[in-house]
Design a protein around this motif. Structure first.
Motif, PDB file in Angstrom:
ATOM      1  N   TRP A   4       0.845  -1.192   0.000  1.00 40.22           N
ATOM      2  CA  TRP A   4       0.000   0.000   0.000  1.00 40.22           C
ATOM      3  C   TRP A   4       0.880   1.243   0.000  1.00 40.22           C
ATOM      4  O   TRP A   4       2.088   1.164   0.273  1.00 40.22           O
ATOM      5  CB  TRP A   4      -0.957   0.009   1.193  1.00 40.22           C
ATOM      6  N   LEU A  56     -13.519  -3.715  -0.719  1.00 42.26           N
ATOM      7  CA  LEU A  56     -12.400  -2.908  -1.186  1.00 42.26           C
ATOM      8  C   LEU A  56     -11.240  -3.820  -1.582  1.00 42.26           C
ATOM      9  O   LEU A  56     -11.083  -4.899  -1.015  1.00 42.26           O
ATOM     10  CB  LEU A  56     -11.916  -1.989  -0.069  1.00 42.26           C
ATOM     11  N   TYR A 116      -6.572  -1.354   0.018  1.00 42.89           N
ATOM     12  CA  TYR A 116      -7.325  -0.201   0.533  1.00 42.89           C
ATOM     13  C   TYR A 116      -7.995  -0.517   1.864  1.00 42.89           C
ATOM     14  O   TYR A 116      -8.755   0.290   2.379  1.00 42.89           O
ATOM     15  CB  TYR A 116      -8.438   0.202  -0.444  1.00 42.89           C
ATOM     16  N   ARG A 169      -6.480   3.267   6.625  1.00 41.46           N
ATOM     17  CA  ARG A 169      -7.220   4.133   5.722  1.00 41.46           C
ATOM     18  C   ARG A 169      -7.111   5.615   6.043  1.00 41.46           C
ATOM     19  O   ARG A 169      -7.339   6.442   5.174  1.00 41.46           O
ATOM     20  CB  ARG A 169      -8.689   3.681   5.666  1.00 41.46           C
ATOM     21  N   ASN A 227      -4.011   6.097   3.903  1.00 43.42           N
ATOM     22  CA  ASN A 227      -3.800   5.220   2.761  1.00 43.42           C
ATOM     23  C   ASN A 227      -4.208   5.986   1.503  1.00 43.42           C
ATOM     24  O   ASN A 227      -5.381   6.211   1.237  1.00 43.42           O
ATOM     25  CB  ASN A 227      -4.665   3.965   2.960  1.00 43.42           C
ATOM     26  N   GLY A 254      -4.262   5.419  -1.640  1.00 42.10           N
ATOM     27  CA  GLY A 254      -5.150   4.723  -2.573  1.00 42.10           C
ATOM     28  C   GLY A 254      -6.578   4.765  -2.079  1.00 42.10           C
ATOM     29  O   GLY A 254      -7.499   5.130  -2.809  1.00 42.10           O
ATOM     30  N   TYR A 255      -6.750   4.419  -0.814  1.00 43.23           N
ATOM     31  CA  TYR A 255      -8.099   4.405  -0.274  1.00 43.23           C
ATOM     32  C   TYR A 255      -8.706   5.799  -0.276  1.00 43.23           C
ATOM     33  O   TYR A 255      -9.848   5.987  -0.698  1.00 43.23           O
ATOM     34  CB  TYR A 255      -8.123   3.851   1.156  1.00 43.23           C
ATOM     35  N   TRP A 259      -9.725   6.857  -3.599  1.00 43.80           N
ATOM     36  CA  TRP A 259     -10.904   6.071  -4.002  1.00 43.80           C
ATOM     37  C   TRP A 259     -12.154   6.651  -3.326  1.00 43.80           C
ATOM     38  O   TRP A 259     -13.187   6.830  -3.946  1.00 43.80           O
ATOM     39  CB  TRP A 259     -10.683   4.608  -3.594  1.00 43.80           C
TER      40      TRP A 259
END
Ligand SMILES: Nc1nc2c(c(=O)[nH]1)N[C@H]1C(S)=C(S)[C@@H](COP(=O)(O)OP(=O)(O)OC[C@H]3O[C@@H](n4cnc5c(=O)[nH]c(N)nc54)[C@H](O)[C@@H]3O)O[C@H]1N2
Ligand SMILES: Nc1nc2c(c(=O)[nH]1)N[C@H]1C(S)=C(S)[C@@H](COP(=O)(O)OP(=O)(O)OC[C@H]3O[C@@H](n4cnc5c(=O)[nH]c(N)nc54)[C@H](O)[C@@H]3O)O[C@H]1N2
Ligand code: SF4
Ligand code: SF4
Ligand code: SF4
Ligand code: SF4
Ligand code: SF4
Ligand SMILES: [Mo]
Lengths: 970, 241, 325
Positions: free
Chosen positions: A379, A698, A702, A706, A709, A711-712, A715
């Motif tokens: 991650w 997810l 992700y 969080r 994170n 990416g999360y 998103w």
């Protein structure tokens, strides 16, 4: 008799199986309802449902008896002309008549002063709709159960880590090795927690329960740590003391993901004392935490901006910046704070031996440090660093109202969130895990209105009825700094009352403080009984009249499905459907049933037709919204926009074209999108095909960390779950709180608290957790009232709902006060004796039962088993009213007069959380000549028109034959 | 020969009563129903339940243990309730060892309940026949149900999965393994009734912390330690040559 | 156990009836042996009728105990294993034989059929009476074994239970026979009276022995074994329901120890002491009414005795139903 093996249940009648979502409690398990000849044959857990995985609880299994209960309301009812309120004298009216009445009343109020309409809802799951209705109407006087339930939990943790227990996150027992449960009896996550707890134990995990009482979950704990109520803050901070002393904290985690290393101005003479030292940077107005703060670099021995790559900052020490500003890292301030909170100090307060406290700290610290979990999940963090794995420190906590329902709960819960943070367990495997839409910024973005001008005739409210203040200027007060809301939420009395203070709505409306209202609509809230404090008096307030002979609360509408105590006090009763008869959406806009691995929401789809003239309350709101012309419910030309609630759920968007609606699943024209997308006309069918639940899992990368994170967060922003993708740094040190404190100290440029509240705000808005005894303990004579009185949830009953349930009421027919034998001995009574429980405001007579599973300074009973005579479809002789009792009569909704005011709510001074568990009592035997019934007693409630006539002495439920036999009129 | 039974894990049972009402719910409309209730909405409501969950406390505060204890018919291998029945209404099935009552034969003499030391038979005061846990015989043998659902209602309901169902004569079944490996025990074994249902005892997990675990080289406090100089004063450097 | 009045009446009534029949038959045998004056056929016929009525009343009482009396016939099917089933067979058998016995006497069918060893003339009444006696003893055994075979109920699980049923039945039956004789004005009062006293005294012996035994033992199982938690301080807090259940109604008498003591003293007096004194008095005063009084009091005492018999029985299931919360 037929041989059972040659018999198939499916041959016994016409069988249908339908899936929907349980609502025998707010946990919302997936269920399968089997019908035989149209009558419910059985209800079982849906094995494919992510929440309960096939399990079902005692209540869920008893849904049949709710459906066919004689307590059901079936007709709209109007108080008879000339009948006194509370006398249960009603006449049946048509829905049209009911709508006309409400419409007439509400349109007038809306045109004159919308805040004279108050809408309060209990333990419902419709806040997305009810809150939206209130806002559209233009009244700020809206809230749900949160304020009297567990707002301390939500606020204490969300203001610290951006997520919380309760319905927003939870312990990852799948991977934890040590689990500490504090003050939890049954929890919201009822079935899932039981499933997880049992699996955890089976795997050999160690389970410690901290609770004055050992029942339920605590029974199976490996260790029970009995604690004196209201003292957990002291325990948690003593553990924190020991962890810091031993160096048992996750330094790396603290530096990267929390504000521990950030430098706080440490100079009491300055106006920015206690704020982070920030350097100039363009600050976007909003709710995120700009990254313009400083660390102290170990290598260079000087300040440096946070998260500078390669820098190792100091957590401890005291420094002077180049410009001469004295600063300390936040962690040093925490260390200073807990310096005096030694285990010995806490032992004295909590009743837990110092050695035990130290051992608990060591167990937590050593397991977190030495039994790390490493998952090979790649991650990327918010600062662009790639990580090859996700690390977990497998110590999980869970806590609920044992911490929350005390007036010092906010700070105790902050302390807990900080303890979890020190151990490095936030959104990591084996620790605490968020559930979508959390984590959210600290605090989340929605804000309450800013002042009286937000309320205007015929206009929606300017702001959200409920929100998350981040500074004094976010408060909802007039120019004197006094409340605009009826419940005084978001005023200086309870600045962060993010869920409102429903528990003071009736008292305030009765007193006309801050103003008189006209109409109060109570939905799914039993305010004349178990959700009010000081219940006996609240019942009087509901029927109290002014000099002109008018009721002080002029008009009371109650929307309920059953003959509750509150229904008796209504002027107008709106009969609701049951959960098996209506459409419902457990929306992402309210509190969805998300899992750790991603967002989940769910729906109910009717499995049986409504009984009598019941109407789903949602339909009532849509009808009213349309009739009143509330913008969201009508088209440009003022005509009705939505056919019915299902139509509303499909087509409503938070703003035109936003793509955000009540349901997150199968959005977009063909159901190809999720979370955000155009309305999908087939959305309900798609939910139905999927067991009434939508679960988005997810990607693994992700699912953890969080708050940080990348990416999360990106998103989540892309799917409109959050407004920003900025890292959500943990507020070990709360600058938000410090802002309010500075205002109280006269150092804040904006709003300042009224004089009477200055001290209170200054004291309680401490940026670091502190321990202080609950307010009531400080204000009442604890020698006269030496005991703490608590309630616990029985697993087989939901609040007041289930005494009407022929099966469940056999399990809890009445309640006792549980007392440690030593305590009873000192008070001079025996097991099973009739006793009095007296607090400074009232007393109840009840029966006592000895128990060795309760700390001697505590007495307790099951919550809401006691009922008013004649309510809930029960005979006035029913045990519930004759032997059962309600503790609420002795719990005060207001504090004794004090410096802060004569009518301060008995609530947490930060959040307005009702302090149910602060009540102090004394107990003594009843006289031999006293009657053997509980006291107080009330005049028996009468059966209502439309309710079943008296059921016989026998009841034998057999699906497909019952209705006729029991002579239930449909 | 098959002997079906339940194994109840007291280590995880939290006393939620799910097994109590799910049992009632399944059986009242099933082969063994109805499970009549008397005074359902009046004083002292009472009714037929095949399964009850009780609570016990052991020890004195603060060393108290609380036990939740579900109890239904134990389907004894040598059931004393069966031979005493004058009508043959009480019987033990040959094929799976389940002890049942045939309501069409039962005369309601209650003698079988006198002969059961476990207090699990319940007389239906309205129908005037003896009733008891059937191990959900009409579910577990209903081949029209998928195999995963051919289990007693209480087993499917139990949120803690504290109720394990299977054949105790099959040494490889879940129940046999659980009894064997986790010390499963029968109730009142003194009577020789050989109850088929077994109970699994409470187990405890403890953590042992060693002192050396508290002082370690990687203690983060060491990182914070500022290079501190000892108190000024004479050293050997000052006085020795 | 909760005393069931139907069963109390069943066992006491048929006990008396059985005892009465035995008394009649004993009388006949003694007469045959010329130890007593022979009685009229009417005496035996009416006596048998009385016995029959008592057994029948007991039978009726027993029906009140059944949920489904219309299916009672089914209870005859399990005689291989069930003492209750055996009783269900023995009772009508005894009744039938007693009926025949009475009939034989009523119609004076007492012409000797044959003579054994030249001294013992055997007639129908002797044969049927003999068979009746066997049936009556069988019935005593079955009735008593219903209780004495329940190994979990320690208070009953003893040969003493059989002895009590037997002696108390015989005692009360002979007592009735004495009263009956007195009423009929026959000369058998002292004969029956003496045997009634003897049987009653035997009953006293076994009944007191039972009381003593029951005050001594402790149940084989305790709460620890019942729950399987072997902790020295184990206590029930909740039994799982609060409005009562079959388990709390059927197995608990709910009476105070004080009342039970009272009942115990009362039945000891009424069954054993008072009737014996009255019979002795009747002997001395040659009273015709005192034997009747003696029987009446003894029978009332027996009802108390049987009531106490039930309350004495501690069912192990009660371990599970101690506390409600
Ligand atoms: N079956 C069932 N389930 C329910 C409900 C229900 O009514 N019935 N209600 C639902 C609702 S609305 C809610 S809010 C949740 C609440 O869920 P919980 O918070 O689990 O419920 P409570 O029964 O209030 O439990 C409070 C626990 O805290 C303990 N306690 C009290 N004071 C202290 C203290 O100072 N310190 C510590 N350490 N412990 C303390 C009490 O002994 C009790 O065990 O349950 C939900 N689930
Ligand atoms: N002493 C004490 N008091 C407490 C607590 C405590 O721990 N101790 N806990 C507090 C907490 S956390 C909470 S959340 C509150 C709960 O308090 P409330 O939510 O006010 O109370 P409930 O008993 O849940 O009942 C609300 C009403 O909803 C009705 N109802 C049920 N189903 C439906 C439906 O489908 N439609 C409609 N329209 N009505 C329905 C019921 O009939 C009932 O009248 O209690 C609080 N009160
Ligand atoms: S926990 Fe709540 S939602 Fe789940 S089955 Fe039980 S009552 Fe229904
Ligand atoms: S538990 Fe009782 S009812 Fe069940 S088989 Fe054993 S003796 Fe018979
Ligand atoms: S009650 Fe029914 S099942 Fe029990 S012994 Fe009597 S006849 Fe048999
Ligand atoms: S096996 Fe079936 S009948 Fe027996 S307790 Fe469980 S649910 Fe009830
Ligand atoms: S359902 Fe399971 S956990 Fe709940 S009481 Fe029954 S056995 Fe225990
Ligand atoms: Mo709540």
């Amino acid at each position: 008799m037929q041989d059972p093996t040659s018999r198939s249940d499916s041959d016994q009648g016409r069988v249908e199986v339908k899936e929907t979502t349980c609502y025998m409690c707010a946990c919302r398990c997936g269920i399968r309802v089997t019908l035989r000849d149209g009558e419910i044959r059985h209800i079982e857990g849906n094995p494919d449902h992510p929440l309960n995985k096939g399990a079902i609880c005692a209540k869920g299994s008893s849904g049949i008896m709710k459906q066919y209960s004689p307590a059901r309301l079936t007709k709209p009812l109007l108080r008879k002309q000339g009948a006194e309120r509370g006398s249960s004298e009603f006449e049946e009216i048509s829905w049209e008549h009911a709508f006309e009445l409400i419409e007439g009343r509400l349109s007038k109020i809306r045109a004159e002063d919308p805040k004279k309409f108050a809408l309060f809802t209990g333990r419902d799951q419709m806040q997305a709709l009810t809150g939206m209705f209130a806002k559209q109407f233009g009244t700020p006087n809206y809230s749900a159960h949160g304020g009297f339930c567990s707002v301390n939990m939500a606020a204490g943790m969300i203001y610290t880590i951006g997520g919380s227990f309760w319905e927003f996150g939870g312990p990852d027992l799948d991977r934890a090795k040590l689990f500490i449960m504090i003050g939890t009896a049954e929890d919201h996550h009822s079935n899932p927690l039981k499933i997880a707890l049992a699996d955890f134990k089976r795997r050999g995990g160690r389970f410690i329960s901290i609770n004055p009482i050992r029942t339920g979950y605590s029974a199976i704990a490996d260790e029970w740590v009995p604690i004196k109520p209201g003292t957990d803050g002291a325990l948690i901070m003593a553990i924190t003391h020991e962890l810091i002393k031993q160096g048992l904290y996750d330094r790396d985690f603290l530096i990267k993901y929390t504000n521990s290393a950030e430098l706080v101005v440490d100079d009491a003479s300055r106006d920015d004392h206690g704020l982070f030292r920030r350097f100039e940077m363009h600050i976007e107005e909003g709710c995120f935490d700009p990254e313009n703060k400083l660390w102290w670099d170990i290598e260079l021995d000087r300040e440096i901006s946070t998260h500078t790559p390669g820098v190792d900052p100091r957590l401890l020490g005291s420094y002077t910046l180049e410009d001469g500003t004295k600063v300390k890292p936040a962690f040093q301030l925490l260390k200073d704070r807990v310096e005096e909170y030694t285990p010995e100090w806490a032992a004295h307060i909590t009743g837990i031996p110092a050695d035990t406290i130290r051992r608990l700290a060591h167990e937590m610290g050593v397991v977190a440090r030495d039994q790390k979990i490493e998952l090979p999940i790649q991650w990327t963090d918010s600062w662009g660093n790639d990580h090859d794995s996700v690390i977990g420190n497998p110590v999980a906590f869970h806590s609920m109202r044992g911490l929350a329902a005390h007036s010092n709960g906010f700070q105790s819960i902050r302390a807990l969130a900080i303890l979890m943070t020190l151990l490095g367990t936030i959104d990591r495997p084996g620790g605490f895990r968020h559930k979508a839409p959390f984590p959210r910024p600290i605090p989340p973005c929605p804000k309450p209105p800013k002042g009286p001008e937000a309320v205007q005739p015929n206009t929606p409210l300017d702001g959200m009825p409920l929100g998350w203040p981040s500074k004094p200027d976010d408060l909802f007060v007039d120019e004197d700094g006094e409340a605009v809301r009826l419940d005084k939420a978001f005023s200086w009395e309870y600045p962060l009352s993010v869920h409102g203070l429903m528990h003071n709505a009736i008292t305030n409306a009765w007193r006309g403080d801050p103003y008189k209202i006209d109409t109060m609509l109570l939905f799914m809230a039993n305010m004349a009984w178990n959700s009010s404090m000081n219940t006996e008096n609240v019942r009087k307030m509901l029927t109290d009249k002014d000099e002109n002979g008018e009721y002080k609360i002029p008009f009371l509408i109650v929307a309920d499905a059953f003959q509750s105590e509150t229904v008796a006090f209504a002027d107008l009763v709106l009969p609701d459907t049951t959960y098996l008869e209506r459409h419902d959406a457990m929306s992402m806009l309210d509190r969805p049933i998300s899992e750790f691995d991603g967002p989940v929401d769910s729906v109910r789809i009717p499995v049986v037709p409504p009984r009598g003239d019941c109407k789903p309350f949602q339909e009532v709101l849509i009808e009213l919204g349309s009739r009143l012309g509330l913008p969201a419910f009508v088209k440009e030309d003022g005509s009705r926009k939505f056919r019915d609630y299902p139509d509303f759920v499909v087509n409503y968007e938070t703003s035109p074209g936003s793509g955000i609606g009540f349901l997150a699943g199968w959005r977009g024209k063909g159901g190809e999108k999720f979370l955000k997308g155009d309305p999908n006309p087939r959305q309900w069918e798609m939910y139905k095909e999927n067991g009434c639940v939508y679960h988005y899992e997810l990607p693994k990368s992700y699912q953890y960390m969080r708050n940080w994170n990348r990416g999360y967060l990106e998103w989540a922003r892309a799917h409109s779950m959050t407004r920003y993708a900025e890292p959500i740094t943990i507020h070990l040190y709360s600058e938000v709180l410090q802002r309010f404190r500075l205002a109280a100290q006269g150092k804040w440029p904006g709003r300042i608290p009224p004089e009477r509240l200055r001290k209170r705000v200054e004291e309680n808005f401490d940026p670091l957790p502190f321990y202080s005894a609950p307010l009531e303990h400080k204000l009442v004579d604890t020698h006269t009232y030496p005991l703490n009185a608590l309630t616990q949830r029985p697993m087989a009953m939901y609040h007041s709902w289930d005494s009407q349930n022929a099966w469940l009421r056999q399990i809890h027919t009445h309640n006792y006060l549980f007392v440690n034998p030593r305590t009873a001995e000192a008070s001079g009574f025996g097991d099973g004796d009739w006793i009095w429980v007296e607090s400074p405001i009232n007393k109840v007579r009840c029966m006592a039962r000895f128990s060795e599973a309760v700390e001697p300074g505590t007495v307790w009973t099951w919550n809401a088993i006691g009922k008013a005579a004649g309510s809930w479809g029960l005979s006035p002789k029913a045990n519930e009213s004759q032997k059962g009792f309600l503790l609420n009569h002795v719990i005060s909704e207001e504090l004794p007069p004090c410096e802060a005011g004569d009518h301060m709510s008995n609530s947490d001074p930060v959040t307005g959380q009702a302090a149910w568990f602060d009540v102090r009592v004394r107990i003594y035997p009843a006289e031999a000549n006293e009657p053997e019934v509980t006291s107080p007693q009330f005049k028996p409630q009468k059966k209502l028109p439309g309710q079943d006539p008296k059921r016989g002495k026998w009841q034998a439920f057999v699906a497909g034959a019952f209705r006729k036999k029991a002579k239930i009129q449909e | 020969m098959t002997q079906l039974a339940l194994v109840i894990d007291l280590n995880v049972c939290v006393g939620c009563h799910a097994c109590v009402t799910s049992c009632k719910e399944w059986n009242t409309s099933g082969w063994a129903g109805p499970l009549t209730d008397q005074r359902p909405y009046d004083a002292d409501p009472t009714g037929v339940f095949f399964n009850r969950v009780q609570t016990y406390e052991a020890g004195v505060f603060p060393n108290t243990e609380t036990y939740h204890f579900p109890k239904s018919c134990l389907h004894c291998e040598d059931p004393p309730c069966v031979p005493v029945c004058p009508t043959g209404a009480s019987y033990k099935r040959e094929d799976n060892g389940v002890v049942l009552v045939d309501y069409d034969k039962c005369i309601g003499c209650k003698y079988c309940s006198w002969a059961c030391p476990y207090g699990v038979r319940e007389f239906d005061e309205q129908q005037k026949v003896m009733k008891k846990c059937t191990l959900c015989i009409d579910r577990i043998t209903d081949m029209s149900l998928p195999e995963s659902e051919r289990k007693p209602a209480c087993v499917l309901a139990c949120p803690t999965r504290a109720r394990i169902y299977g054949d105790i004569h099959d040494p490889d079944s879940d129940v046999s393994v659980a009894i064997r490996e986790q010390g499963g025990y029968p109730l009142q074994p003194e009577w020789g009734t050989k109850p088929s249902n077994h109970y699994l005892p409470r187990r405890k997990t403890r953590i042992q912390i060693h002192e050396d675990e508290l002082v370690r080289v990687d203690n983060p406090l060491k990182k914070e330690a500022l290079p501190t100089l000892p108190e000024a004063g004479e050293t050997l450097d000052d006085v020795a040559w | 156990m909760h005393p069931a009045f139907s069963v109390i009446f069943l066992t006491t009534l048929i006990g008396v009836g059985q005892g009465l029949f035995l008394a009649l038959y004993t009388g006949q045998l003694y007469a045959l042996a010329n130890l007593l004056p022979a009685q009229s056929s009417n005496f035996y016929a009416v006596g048998s009728m009385v016995s029959l009525v008592l057994l029948f009343a007991g039978l009726i009482a027993s029906f009140f105990h059944l949920g489904h009396p219309e299916r009672a016939w089914r209870a005859a099917t399990q005689w291989r294993t069930s003492w209750l089933s055996r009783e269900v067979l023995a009772l009508p058998a005894a009744m039938g034989l007693i009926f025949l016995y009475g009939t034989v006497h009523f119609f004076d069918l007492t012409k000797p059929l044959f003579v054994i060893s030249g001294t013992l003339p055997v007639d129908f009444s002797l044969i049927i009476g003999g068979l009746g006696t066997l049936a009556v003893f069988g019935l005593f055994l079955c009735t008593a074994m219903i209780y004495a075979s329940l190994r979990f109920i320690k208070a009953w699980y003893s040969p003493l239970t059989v002895a009590n049923f037997l002696f108390l039945g015989i005692g009360s039956g002979f007592m009735l026979a004495a009263a009956f004789s007195a009423y009929q004005g026959t000369s058998l009062v002292s004969f029956y009276g003496t045997w009634a006293v003897i049987a009653t005294l035997f009953g006293l012996l076994t009944r007191v022995a039972t009381l003593y035994r029951n005050s001594q033992f402790r149940c084989k199982v305790d709460l620890k074994s019942a729950v399987g938690v072997h902790h020295s301080q184990l206590e029930q807090k909740a039994q799982g329901f609060m409005g009562g259940s079959f388990n709390t109604r059927e197995f608990f008498h709910g009476r105070s120890q004080g009342l039970l003591n009272l009942i115990r003293y009362a039945f000891l007096l009424m069954v054993f002491v008072v009737p014996v004194i009255l019979i002795l008095l009747a002997y001395a005063l040659e009273s015709e009414t005192l034997p009747l009084l003696a029987f009446g009091i003894q029978y009332l005492g027996l009802i108390l005795e049987r009531y106490h018999f039930f309350t004495e029985a501690q069912h192990p299931q009660n371990l599970y139903y101690q506390s409600m919360a």
